[in-house]
Design a protein around this motif. Structure first.
Motif, PDB file in Angstrom:
ATOM      1  N   VAL A  80     -18.941   5.895 -31.263  1.00  0.00           N
ATOM      2  CA  VAL A  80     -18.925   7.086 -30.404  1.00  0.00           C
ATOM      3  C   VAL A  80     -20.096   7.043 -29.433  1.00  0.00           C
ATOM      4  CG1 VAL A  80     -19.226   9.582 -30.400  1.00  0.00           C
ATOM      5  CG2 VAL A  80     -17.684   8.535 -32.030  1.00  0.00           C
ATOM      6  N   LEU A  81     -21.247   6.584 -29.951  1.00  0.00           N
ATOM      7  CA  LEU A  81     -22.436   6.633 -29.114  1.00  0.00           C
ATOM      8  C   LEU A  81     -22.440   5.555 -28.046  1.00  0.00           C
ATOM      9  CD1 LEU A  81     -25.221   7.413 -31.725  1.00  0.00           C
ATOM     10  CD2 LEU A  81     -23.934   8.970 -30.305  1.00  0.00           C
TER      11      LEU A  81
ATOM     12  N   VAL B 270     -16.264   8.729 -20.485  1.00  0.00           N
ATOM     13  CA  VAL B 270     -16.941   9.971 -20.849  1.00  0.00           C
ATOM     14  C   VAL B 270     -18.194  10.189 -20.016  1.00  0.00           C
ATOM     15  CG1 VAL B 270     -16.047  10.066 -23.184  1.00  0.00           C
ATOM     16  CG2 VAL B 270     -18.139   8.785 -22.711  1.00  0.00           C
ATOM     17  N   ASP B 271     -18.758   9.122 -19.439  1.00  0.00           N
ATOM     18  CA  ASP B 271     -19.959   9.289 -18.625  1.00  0.00           C
ATOM     19  C   ASP B 271     -19.646   9.902 -17.270  1.00  0.00           C
ATOM     20  OD1 ASP B 271     -21.424   8.339 -20.597  1.00  0.00           O
ATOM     21  OD2 ASP B 271     -22.095   6.506 -19.612  1.00  0.00           O
TER      22      ASP B 271
ATOM     23  N   ASN C 102     -19.754  14.386 -16.233  1.00  0.00           N
ATOM     24  CA  ASN C 102     -21.111  14.875 -16.538  1.00  0.00           C
ATOM     25  C   ASN C 102     -21.534  15.973 -15.575  1.00  0.00           C
ATOM     26  OD1 ASN C 102     -21.412  13.402 -14.271  1.00  0.00           O
ATOM     27  ND2 ASN C 102     -23.264  12.335 -14.920  1.00  0.00           N
TER      28      ASN C 102
ATOM     29  N   LEU D 176     -27.048   4.416 -20.009  1.00  0.00           N
ATOM     30  CA  LEU D 176     -28.053   5.326 -20.562  1.00  0.00           C
ATOM     31  C   LEU D 176     -29.154   4.504 -21.204  1.00  0.00           C
ATOM     32  CD1 LEU D 176     -25.780   8.013 -22.189  1.00  0.00           C
ATOM     33  CD2 LEU D 176     -26.851   8.024 -19.953  1.00  0.00           C
TER      34      LEU D 176
ATOM     35  N   GLN E 163     -29.861   3.956 -25.168  1.00  0.00           N
ATOM     36  CA  GLN E 163     -28.784   4.554 -25.953  1.00  0.00           C
ATOM     37  C   GLN E 163     -28.330   3.621 -27.074  1.00  0.00           C
ATOM     38  OE1 GLN E 163     -27.461   7.556 -25.582  1.00  0.00           O
ATOM     39  NE2 GLN E 163     -25.500   7.465 -26.657  1.00  0.00           N
TER      40      GLN E 163
ATOM     41  N   LEU F  72     -30.518   4.586 -35.402  1.00  0.00           N
ATOM     42  CA  LEU F  72     -30.161   5.812 -36.113  1.00  0.00           C
ATOM     43  C   LEU F  72     -28.992   5.551 -37.050  1.00  0.00           C
ATOM     44  CD1 LEU F  72     -30.443   8.672 -33.467  1.00  0.00           C
ATOM     45  CD2 LEU F  72     -31.831   8.319 -35.491  1.00  0.00           C
TER      46      LEU F  72
ATOM     47  N   PHE G  62     -29.016   6.071 -40.917  1.00  0.00           N
ATOM     48  CA  PHE G  62     -28.105   7.038 -41.529  1.00  0.00           C
ATOM     49  C   PHE G  62     -27.288   6.376 -42.629  1.00  0.00           C
ATOM     50  CE2 PHE G  62     -24.228   9.574 -41.632  1.00  0.00           C
ATOM     51  CZ  PHE G  62     -24.764  10.846 -41.740  1.00  0.00           C
TER      52      PHE G  62
ATOM     53  N   LEU H 116     -29.491   5.653 -45.565  1.00  0.00           N
ATOM     54  CA  LEU H 116     -29.850   6.868 -46.277  1.00  0.00           C
ATOM     55  C   LEU H 116     -28.674   7.393 -47.094  1.00  0.00           C
ATOM     56  CD1 LEU H 116     -32.514   8.361 -46.303  1.00  0.00           C
ATOM     57  CD2 LEU H 116     -31.604   9.907 -44.602  1.00  0.00           C
TER      58      LEU H 116
ATOM     59  N   PHE I 180     -24.413  13.832 -20.096  1.00  0.00           N
ATOM     60  CA  PHE I 180     -23.756  12.711 -20.771  1.00  0.00           C
ATOM     61  C   PHE I 180     -23.483  13.089 -22.218  1.00  0.00           C
ATOM     62  CE2 PHE I 180     -26.056  10.432 -17.382  1.00  0.00           C
ATOM     63  CZ  PHE I 180     -24.952   9.907 -16.750  1.00  0.00           C
TER      64      PHE I 180
ATOM     65  N   ARG J  73     -22.591  11.387 -24.564  1.00  0.00           N
ATOM     66  CA  ARG J  73     -23.082  10.428 -25.567  1.00  0.00           C
ATOM     67  C   ARG J  73     -24.536  10.698 -25.921  1.00  0.00           C
ATOM     68  NH1 ARG J  73     -22.742   5.048 -24.113  1.00  0.00           N
ATOM     69  NH2 ARG J  73     -22.921   5.567 -21.925  1.00  0.00           N
ATOM     70  N   SER J  74     -25.313  11.185 -24.922  1.00  0.00           N
ATOM     71  CA  SER J  74     -26.690  11.537 -25.246  1.00  0.00           C
ATOM     72  C   SER J  74     -26.720  12.692 -26.237  1.00  0.00           C
ATOM     73  CB  SER J  74     -27.434  11.972 -23.984  1.00  0.00           C
ATOM     74  OG  SER J  74     -27.578  10.879 -23.131  1.00  0.00           O
ATOM     75  N   TYR J  75     -25.860  13.647 -25.979  1.00  0.00           N
ATOM     76  CA  TYR J  75     -25.826  14.780 -26.894  1.00  0.00           C
ATOM     77  C   TYR J  75     -25.413  14.315 -28.290  1.00  0.00           C
ATOM     78  CZ  TYR J  75     -25.520  17.252 -22.436  1.00  0.00           C
ATOM     79  OH  TYR J  75     -25.743  17.704 -21.187  1.00  0.00           O
ATOM     80  N   ALA J  76     -24.427  13.431 -28.329  1.00  0.00           N
ATOM     81  CA  ALA J  76     -23.972  12.932 -29.629  1.00  0.00           C
ATOM     82  C   ALA J  76     -25.104  12.204 -30.337  1.00  0.00           C
ATOM     83  CB  ALA J  76     -22.777  12.007 -29.434  1.00  0.00           C
ATOM     84  N   LEU J  77     -25.906  11.468 -29.551  1.00  0.00           N
ATOM     85  CA  LEU J  77     -27.034  10.757 -30.162  1.00  0.00           C
ATOM     86  C   LEU J  77     -27.992  11.747 -30.802  1.00  0.00           C
ATOM     87  CD1 LEU J  77     -28.358   7.979 -30.466  1.00  0.00           C
ATOM     88  CD2 LEU J  77     -29.662   8.491 -28.411  1.00  0.00           C
TER      89      LEU J  77
ATOM     90  N   LEU K 170     -26.623  12.964 -33.994  1.00  0.00           N
ATOM     91  CA  LEU K 170     -26.798  12.018 -35.095  1.00  0.00           C
ATOM     92  C   LEU K 170     -28.230  12.054 -35.597  1.00  0.00           C
ATOM     93  CD1 LEU K 170     -25.627   9.814 -36.855  1.00  0.00           C
ATOM     94  CD2 LEU K 170     -26.240   8.160 -35.099  1.00  0.00           C
ATOM     95  N   GLY K 171     -29.172  12.098 -34.629  1.00  0.00           N
ATOM     96  CA  GLY K 171     -30.570  12.207 -35.029  1.00  0.00           C
ATOM     97  C   GLY K 171     -30.798  13.459 -35.853  1.00  0.00           C
TER      98      GLY K 171
ATOM     99  N   ALA L 167     -28.620  15.057 -37.655  1.00  0.00           N
ATOM    100  CA  ALA L 167     -28.017  14.879 -38.978  1.00  0.00           C
ATOM    101  C   ALA L 167     -28.956  14.088 -39.877  1.00  0.00           C
ATOM    102  CB  ALA L 167     -26.680  14.166 -38.849  1.00  0.00           C
ATOM    103  N   LEU L 168     -29.572  13.067 -39.296  1.00  0.00           N
ATOM    104  CA  LEU L 168     -30.507  12.250 -40.068  1.00  0.00           C
ATOM    105  C   LEU L 168     -31.680  13.101 -40.537  1.00  0.00           C
ATOM    106  CD1 LEU L 168     -30.673   9.292 -40.840  1.00  0.00           C
ATOM    107  CD2 LEU L 168     -32.161   8.927 -38.869  1.00  0.00           C
TER     108      LEU L 168
ATOM    109  N   THR M   5     -30.696  15.336 -43.289  1.00  0.00           N
ATOM    110  CA  THR M   5     -30.577  14.591 -44.543  1.00  0.00           C
ATOM    111  C   THR M   5     -31.953  14.327 -45.147  1.00  0.00           C
ATOM    112  OG1 THR M   5     -28.731  13.512 -43.458  1.00  0.00           O
ATOM    113  CG2 THR M   5     -29.407  12.625 -45.564  1.00  0.00           C
ATOM    114  N   VAL M   6     -32.860  13.896 -44.293  1.00  0.00           N
ATOM    115  CA  VAL M   6     -34.214  13.623 -44.785  1.00  0.00           C
ATOM    116  C   VAL M   6     -34.827  14.901 -45.337  1.00  0.00           C
ATOM    117  CG1 VAL M   6     -36.537  12.961 -44.074  1.00  0.00           C
ATOM    118  CG2 VAL M   6     -34.575  11.648 -43.299  1.00  0.00           C
TER     119      VAL M   6
END
Lengths: 99, 270, 638
Positions: free
Chosen positions: A21-22, A91-92, A95, B101, B104, B111, B115, B118, C613, C615-619, C622-623, C625-626, C629-630
């Protein structure tokens, strides 16, 4: 060999889906990655059902599949209409909603 | 596998172990392949592989119903839907290798590994000593499908009914999203088409593709008696193959002709 | 000393008209607008002349009152009826205020008439007369008030009128600044006065003269001294006494009739009135009276010294005023022996100084508003009437025998010597020395202005002023010749004021009066001779000489009075203000603005993370979520 292996495999599949996804920009591929993540969750559900000795987990997985089917239909329709107006499935490119 | 005591741990058969070690790598390979393929159709095919493997896992883990659904619905229907949409919109589109990006990819991979480590570590740690009960007893009473049905139509009835509402909503929503509203009269009807055909500059039918050509593919334009390409026979919306070089001179313009697949997809006579 | 007040009746009950008439005049002139421009000056003069007639009638009626009933009060209305604090507005007509209302309306009427000519070409003449009427009304309220609060209202009223009139030509920065300076320095004094009123209310529960004087003897000595000093502070502010003297010379930026009426004859003498009126308080405090005499002595010497050095004709007269009011303070500070003398000098000074100012105004009128005496000279032949009236005022001021000033100033010096002891010798000697200095600077002024060779500018065409200006000058010059003689011998002022100040104590002469007179006259003659020697026999340079002795330099800088004020009060004030502004800008505003700017900047940078973007938000998801979890792990296992 214990059912734990399935769980670990599911975690790895889930993470691969998340990374997909990323890093992927094609909206359809991103969507497929999301499907992979859903499937890995299904695997855990099925595995836990087996561990607990009940079929509730399987029913959860069943519901996930149903919802995923609905989601795929709607999502692909959205991607199509976006493509129709923007001539792009990246997806980019979508924006506009930003600072 | 046939342990009858309720809480007794089942024994994982060596067959299942073998199946895991065969199907697991295949599922992983499919997942990785999906992420790494630059071609979206390849990605879809890789994903089909993963899903088939998962379906196998379901069978192995005493969930034959889900395994069947996985293969039929997911691999069969959903993935075909994916491919269908890909053919419609994203076929000519492949991801650029260059990441736009900054950071990215690296961040995603770091990550992701963190993840996975973990969560995987946690799960392994938490369930390492757990013995599975197994579903042999439940499945024994008429099989897996009746077991699921018994639960689905009792405890989960409401959720089940709600999913039906969800599905019908999704279907309607998808139709609305994919539907293109056209002005009445903006598209010529049968009458208008007939009139234009008769009164137009070309009374006869268009030359079909592949006429006089060596191949009969729809991508091969027809040839006129003098050996030149019949422009009218070109199909819209696809790359034309280079016709066989009968008469050189007018074929240079056929290189990589890409007709705008979106605008003329409906085949409206120009 | 017991003062018995009787209620007003008959004509004496109409004293309030005295205040009301000019007040109505001012209101009509101010509210009437431009349609009164043609007749405004006539209305202004008419009110004051009517006031003068009324004042004459009132004084005549007062003189007709029986012995012991010559203090008539008339409570007009209740002003502040709040619990313990009961303040009434009321008037008091007694011999002291009678003297003042005659001076104010008499000299005021003459100066109003003079102003018709002097302000004839000024487009804002109506406004001028409105302010002048306002001043007369406020001044009359000041002297007629039967309590300190009523007095204070008049006190602030004259301050306001003074401010408005100094800044009459408000487009000139010098005039605007001078007006502000006068207003601010007066505020300093007013604080003293109002604090005194507070103390009276706190200790006596009343602010009317009757109650205060009746209860004063029961007060602690320290309280009385404090009251006296606070009143003195107020008097210093209003009368331009050291240390609050600096505003008065600057006030000469106003039109000359203003200088004559407000800053020579009447308002600046309000301090003397305040001290004389508070005589029962000062009688009780030797210390306060001593301070008054010292202030008077310092001021009269200061004014005389500085007056010798200035070339601006109005500034010289202004310092002369400072000096002469110093004489009055000196006399007033000497107690029962001096009050009447102070008032006598106040009256004669009112005549001759008003006449001198009007003469100066006439000179300026003929010389294109030039004030530099070095550009005058030889005007005596061109302005005969001005010259003669001015000379009469001059002779009176320096104390030429048998002119008005001679009687009053001699008495002051006499009383000063009579006070006895070393202090008496210092006071008397200082006053006598100042008389010599007065003779010097006034002779210098006369010589530089009216005698000698003309040093006029090319475009100057000196001419005599119209009769509407000269007649008041003639009348005032007559006053400056005869007023002293009349007030000492024909209608003795001391006897007239006896109901107020009590009988004059039997003089215990340290030096025989005749000796004082002769000595003073000799000193004055020396001063005249010195001026004749230094000024008249030499050519007067048009530019003031630069290489002069330090004494003259200091005198030219008014003995560093302004410099002192600037360095001690103004600069630290400015520094404080700047520091406050800095703290406000950088500290308070800085904190507020900094917070806002910080938030804005941070927001601007955070905004950049909203790239659009997905994908940046998704990143980041994920961060997140990590991290979650921690965090769970941390909670679970740590």
């Amino acid at each position: 060999m214990t059912p734990t292996y399935y769980l670990v495999l599911a975690a790895i599949l889930f993470t691969i889906g998340a990374i997909g996804v990323l890093v992927r920009r094609n909206a359809i591929v991103v969507f497929m990655c999301i499907e992979l993540m859903l499937n890995s969750v299904n695997l855990t559900l099925v595995t836990f059902a087996r561990i607990n000795g009940t079929v509730d987990g399987q029913i959860m997985a069943f519901f996930v599949m149903v919802v995923a089917a609905a989601e795929v239909v709607v999502g692909l329709a959205i991607i199509m209409s976006i493509y129709r107006t923007r001539r792009s499935a990246s997806v980019d490119d979508a924006n506009l909603l930003k600072y | 596998m046939n342990n009858v005591s309720v809480l007794a741990a089942e024994v994982v058969s060596s067959g299942e172990t073998a199946a895991f070690w065969v199907l697991g790598p295949i599922a992983l390979a499919g997942a990785i392949g999906m992420v790494l393929s630059s071609n979206a159709i390849h990605s879809a095919l890789w994903l089909v592989l993963t899903m088939l493997s998962l379906g196998g896992f379901y069978f192995v883990q005493q969930a034959p119903f889900l395994g069947a659904v996985q293969i039929i619905v997911y691999t069969g229907a959903i993935m075909i839907l994916f491919l269908f949409v890909l053919m419609l919109v994203g076929r000519d589109y492949s991801d650029s290798i260059v990441e736009t990006l900054r950071g990215q990819r690296l961040a995603a991979i770091l990550l992701g590994i963190g993840f996975a480590g973990l969560v995987g570590g946690l799960i392994a740690d938490a369930t390492s000593g757990v013995e599975s009960v197994g579903l042999a007893e439940i499945n024994a009473d008429g099989g897996n499908v009746p077991a699921i049905a018994r639960l689905l139509f009792t405890d989960y009835l409401l959720a089940f009914e709600l999913t039906s509402a969800l599905l019908i909503t999704a279907a309607v929503g998808a139709m609305i999203l994919a539907h293109i509203e056209r002005e009445p009269g903006s598209r010529p009807g049968q009458k208008e088409q007939s009139i234009s055909r008769v009164t137009g500059p070309r009374p006869q039918t268009l030359t079909g593709p592949g006429v006089f050509a060596r191949g009969n593919s729809v991508a091969a334009p027809a040839l006129l008696p003098d050996g030149s390409t019949a422009e009218d026979s070109r199909a819209t919306g696809m790359e034309m193959r280079r016709p066989p070089a009968i008469a050189s001179g007018s074929i240079d313009d056929l290189d990589d002709v890409t007709v705008d697949s979106g605008a003329n997809r409906d085949g409206v006579p120009q | 000393m017991e003062t018995s007040y009787v209620p007003a009746s008959g004509l004496l009950g109409s004293a309030w008209l005295l205040v009301l008439i000019p007040l109505i005049g001012a209101a009509v002139l101010l509210l009437g607008g431009r349609r009164l421009d043609k007749v405004g000056h006539l209305i202004g003069c008419a009110t004051i002349v009517a006031d003068f007639v009324l004042a004459l009638a009132l004084v005549a009626a007062l003189a007709g009152q029986a012995e012991g009933e010559q203090a008539v009060t008339d409570t007009l209305f209740s002003f502040i009826p709040v619990g313990e604090l009961q303040v009434d507005i009321g008037l008091l007509l007694d011999p002291l205020s009678a003297v003042f209302i005659l001076l104010i309306t008499g000299v005021g009427a003459l100066i109003h008439i003079y102003s018709i000519g002097y302000m004839g070409h000024d487009p804002a003449r109506r406004r001028f007369f409105a302010y002048m009427n306002l001043f007369v009304a406020a001044m009359l309220l000041l002297v007629l008030g039967n309590g300190y609060v009523t007095l204070y209202i008049g006190w602030e009223g004259v301050g306001l009128a003074s401010y408005l009139l100094i800044a009459f030509w408000y487009r000139r920065p010098a005039a605007a600044t001078a007006a502000k300076k006068a207003f601010i320095m007066n505020r300093v004094g007013d604080v003293g006065l109002i604090l005194a009123i507070f103390v009276m209310f706190a200790t006596l529960g009343s602010t009317s003269f009757a109650d205060v004087f009746a209860g004063a003897s029961g007060l602690a000595a320290g309280t009385v001294t404090a009251l006296g000093l606070l009143l003195l502070l107020g008097a210093c502010g209003k009368s331009g006494q050291v240390p609050l003297q600096a505003w008065l010379p600057d006030a000469m930026e106003g039109p000359t009739p203003v200088s004559a009426l407000i800053h020579a004859a009447t308002m600046v003498t309000a301090g003397v009135y305040l001290i004389a009126r508070s005589a029962p308080l000062f009688d009780l405090s030797e210390a306060a009276r001593t301070v008054v005499t010292i202030v008077g002595l310092v001021t009269l010497l200061y004014g005389a010294i500085v007056g010798c050095a200035y070339d601006d004709i109005k500034k010289v007269l202004a310092y002369s005023t400072v000096s002469q009011i110093g004489y009055m303070f000196l006399a007033a500070g000497l107690g029962p022996a001096g009050y009447a003398v102070a008032i006598l000098h106040l009256l004669t000074h009112g005549f001759f100084k008003a006449g001198l100012f009007l003469g100066a105004g006439s000179v300026m009128h003929g010389m294109n508003d030039e004030v530099d005496m070095r550009k005058f000279g030889g005007l005596g032949s061109k302005m005969r009437i001005t010259y003669i009236t001015f000379a009469l005022g001059y002779l009176s001021l320096i104390g030429f025998p048998f002119f008005s000033g001679y009687f009053s100033k001699d008495l002051v010096i006499e009383v000063a010597f009579d006070s006895g002891g070393a202090l008496g010798w210092i006071l008397g000697g200082g006053a006598m020395l100042a008389a010599g200095l007065t003779a010097f600077y006034m002779t210098r002024l006369m010589v530089m202005t009216f005698l000698g060779r003309p040093r006029w500018d090319k475009d100057a065409h000196p001419h005599e002023s119209p009769s509407v200006m000269t007649v008041p000058m003639i009348i005032l010059s007559l006053g400056s010749v005869f007023a002293g003689f009349i007030l000492v011998n024909v209608i003795p002022l001391g006897a007239w004021l006896e109901p107020v100040f009590g009988p004059e104590p039997e003089a215990d002469h340290v030096v025989a009066p005749i000796v004082v007179s002769i000595l003073t006259t000799v000193v004055v003659a020396l001063g005249v001779a010195a001026a004749w020697f230094f000024v008249a026999r030499r050519e007067v340079p048009i530019r003031p000489p630069v290489n002069v002795s330090p004494v003259i330099k200091a005198a030219r800088a008014n003995l560093y009075g302004d410099a002192f004020n600037e360095s001690v009060f103004m600069r630290p004030g400015q520094w404080l203000t700047r520091a406050m502004v800095y703290v406000d800008n950088r500290g308070v505003d800085g904190a507020v603005n900094g917070l806002a700017a910080g938030l804005g900047g941070t927001s601007g940078r955070l905004r950049r993370t909203q790239t659009g973007f997905v994908r940046s938000y998704a990143l980041s998801m994920l961060g997140g979520a990590l991290v979650v979890t921690v965090a769970f792990l941390a909670v679970r296992f740590v």
